[in-house]
Design a protein around this motif. Structure first.
Motif, short mmCIF file in Angstrom:
data_model
loop_
_atom_site.label_atom_id
_atom_site.label_comp_id
_atom_site.label_asym_id
_atom_site.label_seq_id
_atom_site.Cartn_x
_atom_site.Cartn_y
_atom_site.Cartn_z
N ILE A 189 0.87 -1.19 0.00
CA ILE A 189 0.00 0.00 0.00
C ILE A 189 0.90 1.24 0.00
O ILE A 189 1.91 1.26 0.71
N LEU A 190 0.51 2.25 -0.77
CA LEU A 190 1.31 3.48 -0.83
C LEU A 190 1.31 4.18 0.52
O LEU A 190 0.25 4.53 1.04
N VAL A 191 2.50 4.38 1.09
CA VAL A 191 2.59 5.07 2.39
C VAL A 191 3.54 6.26 2.36
O VAL A 191 3.73 6.93 3.37
N GLY A 192 4.13 6.54 1.18
CA GLY A 192 5.05 7.66 1.14
C GLY A 192 5.76 7.75 -0.20
O GLY A 192 5.43 7.03 -1.15
N CYS A 193 6.73 8.64 -0.27
CA CYS A 193 7.51 8.74 -1.50
C CYS A 193 8.94 9.18 -1.18
O CYS A 193 9.21 9.75 -0.12
N PHE A 194 9.84 8.84 -2.09
CA PHE A 194 11.25 9.21 -1.93
C PHE A 194 11.58 10.23 -3.01
O PHE A 194 11.41 9.98 -4.20
N ASN A 195 12.05 11.41 -2.59
CA ASN A 195 12.14 12.54 -3.51
C ASN A 195 13.58 12.94 -3.85
O ASN A 195 14.49 12.71 -3.07
N ARG A 196 13.69 13.58 -4.97
CA ARG A 196 14.92 14.30 -5.27
C ARG A 196 15.02 15.43 -4.24
O ARG A 196 14.00 15.99 -3.84
N SER A 197 16.22 15.75 -3.82
CA SER A 197 16.37 16.83 -2.84
C SER A 197 15.74 18.11 -3.40
O SER A 197 15.84 18.39 -4.59
N LYS A 198 15.07 18.89 -2.53
CA LYS A 198 14.30 20.02 -3.07
C LYS A 198 15.14 21.23 -3.43
O LYS A 198 14.65 22.15 -4.07
N ASP A 199 16.43 21.26 -3.02
CA ASP A 199 17.25 22.43 -3.34
C ASP A 199 17.53 22.49 -4.84
O ASP A 199 17.58 21.48 -5.54
N VAL A 200 17.76 23.69 -5.31
CA VAL A 200 17.82 23.95 -6.74
C VAL A 200 18.97 23.21 -7.44
O VAL A 200 18.85 22.74 -8.56
N HIS A 201 20.11 23.04 -6.75
CA HIS A 201 21.28 22.41 -7.38
C HIS A 201 21.05 20.93 -7.67
O HIS A 201 21.72 20.34 -8.52
N ALA A 202 20.12 20.33 -6.93
CA ALA A 202 19.91 18.88 -7.08
C ALA A 202 19.01 18.55 -8.27
O ALA A 202 18.94 17.40 -8.68
N GLN A 203 18.34 19.56 -8.81
CA GLN A 203 17.29 19.27 -9.79
C GLN A 203 17.79 18.58 -11.05
O GLN A 203 17.11 17.77 -11.64
#
Lengths: 107, 491
Positions: free
Chosen positions: B167-181
């Motif tokens: 069951i979906l319980v979350g997500c793993f994200n790219r870091s939100k800072d601009v350099h990580a995009q």
């Protein structure tokens, strides 16, 4: 046998002619020895690789077979292969030899 | 000052829903999405993973030699399901997702967990004495499922779904800072590999500190031998898991760095740690190896083909404390380190001679003088279905053959040698984890119980994997019962 190796073996066989090549195996896993030897003799039994349906009839030997051992200076053989020969033991060497000899003569 | 192995800890994490992010399953599922339900069907429950005999050996509840008495397949012959072991514990997947959130540095928000799930995780972890109140605070309050779904809509390049019991319980994200995009080295998947190693290694370090009964500030130096390369696109492997783990454990007075050498990494790290102690540079060095996400489900195709459970569903980590002579812990013999020199190239026989025979010759010892050899300890039940064979068994065959060549035993003695000086493989195939060191804890116990007086740890690694060289690597060290140890007699 990996697809990459099958491609390499096929290329070599076409370049030099299968009758001018011998294959030398050097590992001890009986299943792997059998499957590799069959692949290079009758073709890939799994039907996946580039040797599927290609019977190259290559002569396959194992480094532990007596006819190979006799062609290598004893001290070099002892240093390089001695440990593997002890690990395998005479019974396994005979088994490998029998399997490959059968493939070399009956195909 | 003679260096000793002062303490050790081992932890595991049953993470079936992360198997899809293992390198092999991820690539194969992308090619053929129909594989995922098939894999999912063969994943184990937490209870099955905990009661799996090799896992009970890993956390110290069963001796490696006693595994021989349990009939194979081990997945059909469960042992007691003890989540806590003498050496550490086995986390369930909900607990591990909470641990990942604790490891997540606030500013980066790499991981989002859903609100209700967050409350559940906090509740569960609250009961675990290994975590502090300050750890639990880092879990936060969670996000709404709507926010998580919106985040995931941006696509895999920005966010990956996290599941618990499918069951979906979350997500793993790219870091939100601009350099990580736009940085390919900071993709969600790479960052997940890094954070998994950090979180799992840090928990082993917490257990180590707790077992030793010291404050985290007493650790001077940390060497991470985890496999993950931490870094950005300009320096993909330049970062530090060691300090990240130390920070998470409150090791305020420590610095450290990462040691990598494929499967030999942990042996290098222990030798370096012992050398730092002996040279007097620092007093207490922690060697930590975090778990390896990429290796989950690595051999799943073999398991699928033989209809067995996918047993590469468990991450593993370890930590060791290397310090000066305390007159009781086993001594690391720095005068007899086995090293495989460059001239030996990839010749397997030369490697075994270099790492097993040569160090023994330096000490005037024979192969049979070492009571136990710890080799690459991969669990054969994982490797055999994929035709890789029984890795430890092959290693013991070679050492036994070397003893024959050395005139110490006859070929007929080889099976008995294997039995006496070897052990069955019990480690998950987590890259650096099986590298002999899963036996450290058992070896120390066996010395305390008078069952053995010494042990050799031999690890092997394949450098060709990195395509810079075709060299084969190997390294070994010997530990001996501390001669100053006073025997405590049982009354």
């Amino acid at each position: 046998m990996s697809l990459e190796y099958q491609n390499a073996v096929k290329d070599l066989a076409f370049k030099y002619g299968p009758e001018n090549l011998v294959v030398m195996l050097g590992f001890l896993d009986m299943d792997l020895i059998e499957i590799q030897a069959i692949t290079m003799t009758d073709g890939d039994p799994s039907g996946v690789g580039s040797l599927s349906g290609v019977a190259l009839r290559l002569k396959v030997y194992h480094i532990l077979e007596p006819e190979i051992k006799s062609q290598i200076p004893q001290d070099v053989y002892q240093e390089q292969i001695g440990l593997m020969a002890i690990t395998a033991g005479p019974e396994k060497i005979a088994k490998i030899s029998e399997l490959l000899q059968q493939l070399r003569t009956t195909r | 000052m003679k260096p000793v192995i002062k303490n050790y800890a081992y932890t595991m994490y049953h993470v079936p829903n992360l198997v899809r992010y293992g390198s092999k399953p991820m690539r194969e599922i992308e090619k053929n999405p129909e594989l995922y339900p098939k894999i999912h069907e063969l994943l184990r429950s937490y209870f099955e993973a905990v009661s799996y005999p090799p896992n009970q050996v890993f956390i110290g509840n069963i001796k490696p030699d006693d595994l021989r008495a349990i009939p194979r397949p081990w997945f059909k012959n469960p042992a007691g399901a003890f989540r806590s072991g003498k050496f550490g514990e086995i986390f369930s997947e909900d607990e591990f997702l909470g641990l990942l959130k604790i490891a997540d540095v606030h500013d980066y928000e790499l991981i989002w967990l859903e609100k209700t799930f967050t409350a559940h995780v906090k509740n569960v972890l609250n009961e675990n004495p290994i975590l502090q109140e300050t750890d639990l605070q880092k879990i936060g309050e969670g996000k709404s499922i709507q926010e998580i779904k919106e985040k995931l809509e941006k696509g895999e390049n920005f966010s990956l779904p996290l599941l618990y019991e499918n069951i979906l319980v979350g997500c793993f994200n790219r870091s939100k800072d601009v350099h990580a995009q736009e940085d390919e080295a900071l993709s969600p998947h790479h960052l997940m590999e890094g954070l998994v190693a950090k979180a799992s290694g840090a928990l082993a370090l917490k257990h180590l500190i707790r077992r030793e009964g010291i404050g985290p500030e007493e650790i001077d130096f940390i060497l991470s031998c985890s496999e993950e390369a931490i870094g950005d696109r300009y320096n993909r492997g330049g970062g530090s898991l060691a300090k990240a783990m130390g920070e998470m454990c409150g090791c305020q007075n420590a610095t450290g760095s990462d040691i990598k050498s494929f499967c030999v990494g942990p042996v290098y790290a222990i030798v370096f740690a012992a050398s730092l102690v002996k040279a007097g540079v620092v007093k207490n060095v922690a060697v930590v190896g975090g778990g390896c996400l990429a290796k989950l489900g690595m051999k799943f195709q073999g398991h699928l083909a033989s209809g067995m459970p996918i047993i590469e569903d468990t991450l593993a980590s370890f930590a060791f404390l290397i310090a000066g002579d305390d007159k009781k812990s086993p001594i690391i013999r720095l005068d007899a380190i086995g090293k495989n020199n460059i001239k030996n190239a990839a010749k397997p026989e030369s490697v075994t001679r270099a790492v097993v025979l040569e160090p023994l010759q330096k000490l005037g010892k024979k192969i049979t003088d070492i009571d136990k050899y710890a080799v690459q300890l991969e669990n054969p039940e994982i490797t055999e279905p994929s035709k890789t064979g029984d890795v430890p068994r092959k290693n013991y065959d070679t050492i036994a053959a070397l003893a024959v060549m050395n005139g110490e035993i006859t070929p007929a003695d080889m099976p008995a040698f294997r039995e006496k000086h070897g052990m069955p493989g019990f480690s998950p195939t987590q890259g650096h984890v099986p590298a002999a060191v899963p036996y450290v804890g058992h070896a120390v116990e066996a010395m305390e119980n008078g069952e053995i007086k010494n042990a050799m740890f031999v690890a092997r690694g394949s450098f060709f994997l990195g395509r810079m060289t075709q060299l084969e690597d190997g390294m070994s060290f010997i530990i001996e019962k501390n001669p100053k140890r006073k025997e405590v007699k049982n009354v």
